[in-house]
Write a protein that holds these residues in place. Sequence first.
Motif, PDB file in Angstrom:
ATOM      1  N   ALA A 124       0.853  -1.191   0.000  1.00 32.29           N
ATOM      2  CA  ALA A 124       0.000   0.000   0.000  1.00 32.29           C
ATOM      3  C   ALA A 124       0.880   1.228   0.000  1.00 32.29           C
ATOM      4  CB  ALA A 124      -0.885   0.005   1.240  1.00 32.29           C
ATOM      5  N   CYS A 125       0.468   2.244  -0.717  1.00 30.96           N
ATOM      6  CA  CYS A 125       1.240   3.489  -0.682  1.00 30.96           C
ATOM      7  C   CYS A 125       1.054   4.135   0.687  1.00 30.96           C
ATOM      8  CB  CYS A 125       0.779   4.442  -1.784  1.00 30.96           C
ATOM      9  SG  CYS A 125       1.628   6.043  -1.628  1.00 30.96           S
ATOM     10  N   PRO A 126       2.161   4.552   1.329  1.00 24.76           N
ATOM     11  CA  PRO A 126       2.059   5.091   2.683  1.00 24.76           C
ATOM     12  C   PRO A 126       1.886   6.608   2.731  1.00 24.76           C
ATOM     13  CG  PRO A 126       4.361   4.853   2.094  1.00 24.76           C
ATOM     14  CD  PRO A 126       3.564   4.385   0.894  1.00 24.76           C
ATOM     15  N   HIS A 127       1.848   7.254   1.585  1.00 25.34           N
ATOM     16  CA  HIS A 127       1.982   8.718   1.610  1.00 25.34           C
ATOM     17  C   HIS A 127       0.669   9.445   1.864  1.00 25.34           C
ATOM     18  CE1 HIS A 127       6.209   8.939   0.934  1.00 25.34           C
ATOM     19  NE2 HIS A 127       6.072   7.927   0.088  1.00 25.34           N
ATOM     20  N   ASP A 128       0.818  10.721   2.240  1.00 24.25           N
ATOM     21  CA  ASP A 128      -0.323  11.539   2.659  1.00 24.25           C
ATOM     22  C   ASP A 128      -1.069  12.025   1.420  1.00 24.25           C
ATOM     23  OD1 ASP A 128      -2.114  13.156   3.868  1.00 24.25           O
ATOM     24  OD2 ASP A 128      -0.653  14.435   4.890  1.00 24.25           O
ATOM     25  N   CYS A 129      -1.933  11.171   0.927  1.00 19.69           N
ATOM     26  CA  CYS A 129      -2.642  11.379  -0.329  1.00 19.69           C
ATOM     27  C   CYS A 129      -3.955  10.626  -0.200  1.00 19.69           C
ATOM     28  CB  CYS A 129      -1.777  10.823  -1.468  1.00 19.69           C
ATOM     29  SG  CYS A 129      -2.651  10.627  -3.036  1.00 19.69           S
ATOM     30  N   PRO A 130      -5.060  11.189  -0.674  1.00 19.29           N
ATOM     31  CA  PRO A 130      -6.336  10.508  -0.477  1.00 19.29           C
ATOM     32  C   PRO A 130      -6.462   9.178  -1.204  1.00 19.29           C
ATOM     33  CG  PRO A 130      -6.633  12.655  -1.594  1.00 19.29           C
ATOM     34  CD  PRO A 130      -5.179  12.483  -1.350  1.00 19.29           C
ATOM     35  N   ASP A 131      -5.595   8.919  -2.179  1.00 19.49           N
ATOM     36  CA  ASP A 131      -5.815   7.777  -3.066  1.00 19.49           C
ATOM     37  C   ASP A 131      -5.443   6.418  -2.454  1.00 19.49           C
ATOM     38  OD1 ASP A 131      -6.222  10.021  -4.561  1.00 19.49           O
ATOM     39  OD2 ASP A 131      -5.277   9.243  -6.368  1.00 19.49           O
ATOM     40  N   THR A 132      -4.519   6.402  -1.507  1.00 17.07           N
ATOM     41  CA  THR A 132      -4.051   5.159  -0.873  1.00 17.07           C
ATOM     42  C   THR A 132      -4.033   4.003  -1.882  1.00 17.07           C
ATOM     43  OG1 THR A 132      -5.135   5.963   1.130  1.00 17.07           O
ATOM     44  CG2 THR A 132      -4.179   3.763   1.248  1.00 17.07           C
ATOM     45  N   CYS A 133      -3.073   4.064  -2.772  1.00 17.00           N
ATOM     46  CA  CYS A 133      -2.978   3.089  -3.862  1.00 17.00           C
ATOM     47  C   CYS A 133      -2.482   1.733  -3.366  1.00 17.00           C
ATOM     48  CB  CYS A 133      -1.994   3.592  -4.915  1.00 17.00           C
ATOM     49  SG  CYS A 133      -2.640   4.970  -5.851  1.00 17.00           S
ATOM     50  N   ALA A 134      -2.907   0.703  -4.063  1.00 12.23           N
ATOM     51  CA  ALA A 134      -2.381  -0.646  -3.830  1.00 12.23           C
ATOM     52  C   ALA A 134      -1.129  -0.814  -4.690  1.00 12.23           C
ATOM     53  CB  ALA A 134      -3.424  -1.680  -4.197  1.00 12.23           C
ATOM     54  N   ALA A 187      -2.347   2.080 -11.781  1.00  9.05           N
ATOM     55  CA  ALA A 187      -1.581   3.311 -12.056  1.00  9.05           C
ATOM     56  C   ALA A 187      -1.163   3.996 -10.760  1.00  9.05           C
ATOM     57  CB  ALA A 187      -2.437   4.274 -12.878  1.00  9.05           C
ATOM     58  N   LEU A 188       0.090   4.409 -10.706  1.00  5.04           N
ATOM     59  CA  LEU A 188       0.588   5.220  -9.593  1.00  5.04           C
ATOM     60  C   LEU A 188       0.940   6.603 -10.109  1.00  5.04           C
ATOM     61  CD1 LEU A 188       3.085   2.695  -7.940  1.00  5.04           C
ATOM     62  CD2 LEU A 188       0.661   3.037  -7.410  1.00  5.04           C
ATOM     63  N   CYS A 189       1.078   7.554  -9.194  1.00  2.69           N
ATOM     64  CA  CYS A 189       1.557   8.879  -9.608  1.00  2.69           C
ATOM     65  C   CYS A 189       3.056   8.791  -9.923  1.00  2.69           C
ATOM     66  CB  CYS A 189       1.296   9.898  -8.503  1.00  2.69           C
ATOM     67  SG  CYS A 189       2.168   9.524  -6.987  1.00  2.69           S
ATOM     68  N   THR A 190       3.565   9.824 -10.564  1.00  2.00           N
ATOM     69  CA  THR A 190       4.989   9.849 -10.931  1.00  2.00           C
ATOM     70  C   THR A 190       5.881   9.673  -9.709  1.00  2.00           C
ATOM     71  OG1 THR A 190       4.288  11.562 -12.442  1.00  2.00           O
ATOM     72  CG2 THR A 190       6.647  11.201 -12.282  1.00  2.00           C
ATOM     73  N   LYS A 191       5.475  10.293  -8.606  1.00  2.00           N
ATOM     74  CA  LYS A 191       6.329  10.291  -7.413  1.00  2.00           C
ATOM     75  C   LYS A 191       6.576   8.859  -6.929  1.00  2.00           C
ATOM     76  CE  LYS A 191       3.086  12.876  -5.601  1.00  2.00           C
ATOM     77  NZ  LYS A 191       2.202  13.845  -6.228  1.00  2.00           N
ATOM     78  N   VAL A 192       5.510   8.131  -6.725  1.00  6.95           N
ATOM     79  CA  VAL A 192       5.659   6.818  -6.090  1.00  6.95           C
ATOM     80  C   VAL A 192       6.096   5.754  -7.091  1.00  6.95           C
ATOM     81  CG1 VAL A 192       4.410   5.050  -4.774  1.00  6.95           C
ATOM     82  CG2 VAL A 192       4.187   7.454  -4.181  1.00  6.95           C
ATOM     83  N   SER A 193       5.889   6.018  -8.369  1.00  6.89           N
ATOM     84  CA  SER A 193       6.458   5.066  -9.326  1.00  6.89           C
ATOM     85  C   SER A 193       7.989   5.145  -9.290  1.00  6.89           C
ATOM     86  CB  SER A 193       5.908   5.288 -10.739  1.00  6.89           C
ATOM     87  OG  SER A 193       6.069   6.612 -11.098  1.00  6.89           O
ATOM     88  N   LEU A 246      -5.120  11.902  -7.980  1.00  2.00           N
ATOM     89  CA  LEU A 246      -5.126  11.461  -9.370  1.00  2.00           C
ATOM     90  C   LEU A 246      -6.237  10.454  -9.685  1.00  2.00           C
ATOM     91  CD1 LEU A 246      -3.462  11.596 -12.002  1.00  2.00           C
ATOM     92  CD2 LEU A 246      -2.085   9.716 -11.115  1.00  2.00           C
ATOM     93  N   HIS A 247      -6.503   9.569  -8.731  1.00  3.63           N
ATOM     94  CA  HIS A 247      -7.461   8.500  -9.025  1.00  3.63           C
ATOM     95  C   HIS A 247      -8.897   8.994  -8.960  1.00  3.63           C
ATOM     96  CE1 HIS A 247      -3.647   6.572  -8.357  1.00  3.63           C
ATOM     97  NE2 HIS A 247      -4.090   5.568  -9.086  1.00  3.63           N
ATOM     98  N   PHE A 248      -9.149  10.042  -8.187  1.00  5.96           N
ATOM     99  CA  PHE A 248     -10.453  10.717  -8.275  1.00  5.96           C
ATOM    100  C   PHE A 248     -10.607  11.347  -9.662  1.00  5.96           C
ATOM    101  CE2 PHE A 248     -11.975  15.095  -8.486  1.00  5.96           C
ATOM    102  CZ  PHE A 248     -13.342  14.868  -8.406  1.00  5.96           C
ATOM    103  N   PHE A 294       6.404  16.876  -5.711  1.00  9.14           N
ATOM    104  CA  PHE A 294       6.685  16.652  -4.296  1.00  9.14           C
ATOM    105  C   PHE A 294       5.374  16.388  -3.558  1.00  9.14           C
ATOM    106  CE2 PHE A 294      10.297  20.007  -4.786  1.00  9.14           C
ATOM    107  CZ  PHE A 294      11.062  19.093  -5.497  1.00  9.14           C
ATOM    108  N   LEU A 295       5.518  15.778  -2.396  1.00 11.91           N
ATOM    109  CA  LEU A 295       4.347  15.553  -1.566  1.00 11.91           C
ATOM    110  C   LEU A 295       4.740  16.057  -0.177  1.00 11.91           C
ATOM    111  CD1 LEU A 295       2.266  12.279  -1.653  1.00 11.91           C
ATOM    112  CD2 LEU A 295       2.324  13.823   0.285  1.00 11.91           C
ATOM    113  N   ASN A 296       4.292  17.235   0.172  1.00  5.20           N
ATOM    114  CA  ASN A 296       4.810  17.948   1.334  1.00  5.20           C
ATOM    115  C   ASN A 296       6.335  18.018   1.178  1.00  5.20           C
ATOM    116  OD1 ASN A 296       2.180  18.218   2.200  1.00  5.20           O
ATOM    117  ND2 ASN A 296       2.229  16.261   3.243  1.00  5.20           N
TER     118      ASN A 296
HETATM  119  S1  SF4 Z   1      -1.453   8.756  -6.153  1.00  6.66           S
HETATM  120 FE1  SF4 Z   1       0.722   8.497  -5.606  1.00  6.66          FE
HETATM  121  S2  SF4 Z   1       0.952   9.373  -3.537  1.00  6.66           S
HETATM  122 FE2  SF4 Z   1      -1.247   9.043  -3.942  1.00  6.66          FE
HETATM  123  S3  SF4 Z   1      -1.656   7.062  -3.019  1.00  6.66           S
HETATM  124 FE3  SF4 Z   1      -1.265   6.732  -5.216  1.00  6.66          FE
HETATM  125  S4  SF4 Z   1       0.912   6.298  -5.336  1.00  6.66           S
HETATM  126 FE4  SF4 Z   1       0.536   7.186  -3.324  1.00  6.66          FE
END
Ligand code: SF4
Length: 698
Positions: free
Chosen positions: A18-28, A53-59, A189-191, A584-586
């Motif tokens: 699971a993505c741990p970052h402070d983002c509403p999407d909480t991606c798998a 799909a992940l955002c650029t940052k976490v990919s 992004l996922h919204f 960036f994320l924060n």
């Molecule tokens: S969009 Fe990016 S930061 Fe947000 S939960 Fe998905 S991978 Fe994490």
Amino acid sequence: MPHCQTRPSENTLQIKGACPHDCPDTCALLTTVENGIATKVQGNPAHPQTDGALCTKVSRYTERTYHPERVLQPLRRVGAKGAGQFEPVSWESALDDIAARLQTIAAHDPQAILPYSYAGTMGLVQGESMAARFFHRLGASLLERTICASAGGEGLVHTIGAKVGMRVEYFAQSRLIIIWGSNSITSNLHFWRYANQARRAGAKLICIDPRKTETADKCDEHIALLPGTDGALALSVMQQLITHDWLDHAYLSHYTLGWEALRARALQWPPERAAAVCGISVAQIEALARDYGACAHNGQSAAIRMNYGLQRVHGGGNAVRLIAALPALIGAWRHAAGGVLMSSSSTFPVQRAKLERPDLLGERRPRTINMATIGDDLLRADSADFGPKIEALLVYNSNPVAIAPDSARVVQGFAREDLFTVVMEHFQTDTADYADYILPATTQLEHWDIHRSYGHTDVLLNRPAIAPLGQAKTNTQVFRELALRLGFVDVCFSDSDEDLCRQAYGDAVDFDQLLEHGFVTLPTPAAPFAQGGFPTPSGKCEFFSQRLADRGLDGLPDHVPNHETAQTSPGYPLAMISPPARNFLNSSFVNVPSLQATELEPVLEIHQDDAAARQVQSGDVVRVFNDRGDYHCRLRVSPRARPGVVNGLGVWWRKLGLQGTNVNQLTSQALTDLGHAPTFYDCMVQVERAQRVEPTRT
Ligand code: SF4
């Protein structure tokens, strides 16, 4: 082989996380591991919200995990505070010394010890589980975790009852979507995927944001209001809905509380008045209300996606109350694809008391310190009001020297020679530079965790994909070992991380399903408030909150002006907001080379008229300043900035910026109307061409 792993080839595994970052999407996440090395992190295609799909940052997560500057062994300070000079030390020696120092302080008053943490990981286990047990058992000061969302959270609680709302997937079926205070393309992004589906089916998208964001570019309309005026706009929309009778009277009479009083207040906000306050045109307000009201009239669904940007001002809590009230006026909640979503986090049945064990406090009731005012609080002496001076600070999952407001005060506090500071981190951040000890922490690829989300309603499990790098330890393990050294023999300090994952939801979530699939969707109704049933004391949407009135506050929401305006801040005529730079994320990811190379330098966006008035142009290094300090960055004359507002894109590490400060040198420690939150976007500044800049980057 455990059943959450798949084996595409002999030496290759794919681990679900699971993505741990402070983002509403909480991606798998799906991490590919070859011969013990994580080679790729991608979105899990089996998880509908992530959709592969992940955002650029976490990919780029492997780049971050294997970054050559990862802290991989405990470090002890050898230079002056802030100089960033450390020597390696063994875990035994670091933990023995830390435990001894804490024990000495606790012997006279454990409240002189303060934890400082936030959402560096959103995980329930590596966040506040073993850590909270440790600090509760110790009797340390409590931390009020307000830095991001507490004003809006309280606004929701006092209107619709909790951090709940529409299910995000239903936005795909909405006919009108108002994206209010959110740059969804970069931070949700996922919204955005659902919003696009709706648009392709004919929905209209309206963006309300002071900045012409990437999201605003893609919407049908953009309303660039002044920061801190969202409440006035919502009141004027209500005035128009009333005047034109675009109301759902049955919904109002059955499922709301305080309508007559709110109606009277809203009628005081004709578009002319709101237009002057918001810095937009009367026609824009009339059109927004007409679009929203038409949905009520035609039986169509209207949805609002609010995000936390708009609540980072004095009146943030009230603004959220007003916006969260809007769906009840037109009966938008009757539709699965109507209503509002700001946060879904209260949907999750997290067993906090089991995880965090507040009962370990016994009869003790330690004081609470607000993380937003750490700058002032670190500089306070003992007093009857404040209690003991803060003597020790344990920082984990946070980088306060970069992210807390009014950095000059924060730095002064962290530089105190008599302050004992421990920082658990992946990197030598601005905060770590001030530590007495830096302890190497594991990343999400290296530990167990379990997650909720604030943008959807799925529980996610994170299993370790690789062994901890170097000597890194999990946060939980550090607190277990400190507990042992302090003689805390309670059995809860023996729980493993997997035990903690199981305790997080108890029987409310099927753990076997989590192990197998990596996620579980919570059962929630499609249109949760179609017939009222709000989780408020009255069960109704509370336009009037008796709970707020009982606290001596206005029970009805209102527009609350910013602390800082051109009138209150002579000499500082420009309002500044500081949303995160796209990559960036924060303050996370600022030191990832490929992302930093995209962002290049800290940037201030300014409107061409404001630039011309100051004789500055794109590419100039400018000094942005107010009474709290100054900040140097590269100027970009841009249509993304509206007249009178500059956008200081953050949050750069101070030491990676142009002159050793970042945008929070300018933000203040003043708090919001509700939730005791910081007011990052309530900040007046002036801009001039910098005289001379010495780069601090090393
Ligand atoms: S969009 Fe990016 S930061 Fe947000 S939960 Fe998905 S991978 Fe994490």
